[in-house]
Structures are given as C-alpha cells and as structure tokens.
Enzyme design. Structure first.
Site, PDB file in Angstrom:
ATOM      1  N   SER A  42       0.849  -1.192   0.000  1.00  0.00           N
ATOM      2  CA  SER A  42       0.000   0.000   0.000  1.00  0.00           C
ATOM      3  C   SER A  42       0.876   1.230   0.000  1.00  0.00           C
ATOM      4  CB  SER A  42      -0.896   0.019   1.244  1.00  0.00           C
ATOM      5  OG  SER A  42      -1.496   1.292   1.414  1.00  0.00           O
ATOM      6  N   TYR A  56       0.257   0.226  10.575  1.00  0.00           N
ATOM      7  CA  TYR A  56      -0.110  -0.149   9.206  1.00  0.00           C
ATOM      8  C   TYR A  56       1.042   0.127   8.243  1.00  0.00           C
ATOM      9  CZ  TYR A  56      -2.765  -0.358   4.825  1.00  0.00           C
ATOM     10  OH  TYR A  56      -3.219  -0.688   3.566  1.00  0.00           O
TER      11      TYR A  56
END
Length: 334
Positions: A165, A191
């Site tokens: 990501s 994350y």
C-alpha cells in the site's frame, strides 16, 4: 529526502501503456492460464475476489483459503471451479496445516497472491504477543510462502505478489520496537510498518528465489473502498473524500489514486501474469507499471505516485527476512 543511506532496488517504469483506469481484465489481456494453479489469500472479498474472478476466467485453478470458508462460499458461488480452503493467518498451526494439504496434492503453484490483510485496526496482538497488523499482513504470509516453497519451485516460473500500500510512505519498520512495547500504539504507523514489510519481503524473496525461477512483486492497488476500510471512522473517510453526497461510504469521483475494485485489482493481476515482467522482479508496482521512486518533498503529497526508498531497501529487506525467521520459527529454505 536523503536516499544515500539506502541501497534500493531499481524502480524503472516500463511505460506499459496502461494506467490508473485500467481494469484487471484489461491488464490480463490475452494471457491463457489453462493448467496453472493460483492461491489467492483474501480471495473472497474486495480486490482478492476480483483477482480470483479474473484468474479463474483465464483458465487458472484458483484456491481461496479463508478463516470461515462457509462465509466465503456465497461470495465465490458465481465463479466455477474455485477451491475453498481453511486458513487463519493469525494462527501458525492453521498456516502449516493448509500448506501441508496443498503440498500433499502434488500440484505446482504458479501464482501466489498474498492479498488478505487488515488496515488501521485497533490495538490487538496474536497468541505470541505480535501486533495484529504486522502478524497478519506480513508474518502470516511470510510463513505461508515458506511452507509453499516446494510447490512454487516446482512450477518453474512462479510468481508471488504481495499486496502492499502507499500507506508504507507513512513510515518504515521500527526494528527496535516492532510491537509497540516501548511506545504508545498508533494504528497508522503500525499499518505503515506492515505495508513496508510487504514490499521488503518481495525484494528479498525475489533475490533469493530468482535462481529457482520464482519472482516476487509488491503492489499498491490504489485507494479502493472495500471491507478493508471497516476499521475507519466516518470522519476519517470523509477526510479522504470517501463519503458520497448521500452520506454513504463511497467516492463521489475517481482520480489516479481513487479506483474501482476492477481498477484496483489490475496491478495485482498484471504482476501475477504479465509477460512484460519476464526477467524482472523485486519491484514495487502501481497503476499497472513499475513505480518510480518518490522525489524529495513528495512524501506529504498523498496523490503523488511512487515508492519510498525504505520500502525497497535491500539491506532492510535482508534484515526483515532474518527477523521474520526468528519471529515465526520458520527456516525459509530456498
């Protein structure tokens, strides 16, 4: 940005002719996957479901492992020939059991798409005390890939695609405190760390696997509204432009970063099958091409494409590999 401290994998776009509006079907093109076997984790929801659908339509036998196969059954009902299996990426024993069942089938594994994941979740740890996002997104897939290695090697031309990501650009890996033991937990740095790990895993796996004709890639699919965003508040989504005029979760328009599910799955499918990538690997890809390296000053610009140097740093990738073996107890024999 000082890139001198990094020894990174070259990121040289191929100028493929594709782009942010390319769909997975278009990225596949006329590739025939008859006789090929693919495993897609998270293959019953969102981007994973679209990846499963497109690979199966091209002739591949697709295995979709899920924590609750009965739940996945309904989502996959319209895709013929998909095999449902049981796998919990938070449970090392479950990972080993699934991999052993596949290895015993005697089939080579041509494509492994590590798509399952969790994003910006609350503070949680697995039974080993490992932070959830790192455990699921990276360590679970590291162990799974290791256990499936004999089948990947037997394919003589396998590809492993890790869904990363652009969230990696929020920060790299804190090797001194992976699991927030000495600092307050924060979901976005957690994350970012996990998504950086996905990219670094592709770097080192490709380096080690090239001699066995196994190539690895990491992918930023774009910003797509799927079940992955379930942990985000309405205020967070509103700030991202992901609440429509009716006050529902949904984009009001799409740019190069914001995509539909078929567009989001395009780079995943392209990395899994495209002949354009023959002889290339270990790269971070987006918009159906190899991504460029970000330039100084672009880190705070969310709609700028590119990969941060720490996510393709060869030294960090090698270090992460060693740490991952230690944390999982898996000796990844290549």
């Amino acid at each position: 940005m000082n890139t001198n401290k990094y020894t990174f994998t070259p990121q040289e776009p191929l100028h493929t002719g594709f782009g942010p509006r390319t769909t997975a079907v278009e990225a596949l093109g006329d590739v025939n996957l008859e006789g090929k076997v693919a495993i897609v984790t998270g293959g019953y929801s969102g981007l994973g479901l679209e990846t499963t659908r497109v690979l199966a339509a091209a002739g591949a036998k697709v295995i979709v492992p899920a924590r609750t196969p009965e739940k996945a059954k309904a989502a996959l009902a319209s895709i013929p020939g998909v095999e449902l299996e049981t796998l919990d990426l938070m449970d090392p024993a479950s990972i080993d059991d699934f991999a052993q069942r596949f290895i015993r089938s005697g089939r080579p594994l041509n494509i492994l798409v590590n798509s399952a994941g969790v994003m910006a979740s609350g503070e949680a740890y697995d039974s080993r005390g490992y932070e959830q996002q790192f455990a699921v997104n990276h360590l679970g897939h590291f162990q799974l890939t290791a256990r499936l290695w004999p089948a990947l090697k037997a394919a003589n031309g396998a590809r492993v695609v890790s869904v990363s990501s652009k969230g990696h650009r929020l920060g790299g890996i804190d090797f001194d405190d992976l699991f927030f033991k000495n600092k307050p937990y924060s979901k976005w740095p957690a994350y970012a760390q996990a998504k950086t790990a996905n990219a670094l895993f592709a770097v080192e796996l490709d380096r080690r696997g090239e001699s066995a004709n196994v190539r690895a890639y990491s992918v930023h699919p774009g910003s797509i509204l799927t079940d992955l965003s379930r942990h985000l508040s309405d205020d967070e989504l509103l700030a991202m432009g992901a609440v429509n005029e009716q006050g529902e979760r949904g984009y009001t328009s799409y740019n190069d970063e914001q995509k539909t599910i078929p567009e989001g799955a395009a780079t995943i499918v392209w990395c899994a099958v495209s002949p354009m990538l023959i002889g290339k690997g270990g790269v971070y890809c987006e918009n159906v091409d190899i991504a460029r390296m970000v330039k100084s000053g672009e880190e705070g610009q969310p709609n700028k494409a590119g990969v941060s140097p720490w996510a393709v740093d060869r030294e960090a990738a090698a270090k992460l590999w060693t740490v991952s073996e230690q944390l999982t107890g898996v000796n990844f024999e290549i």
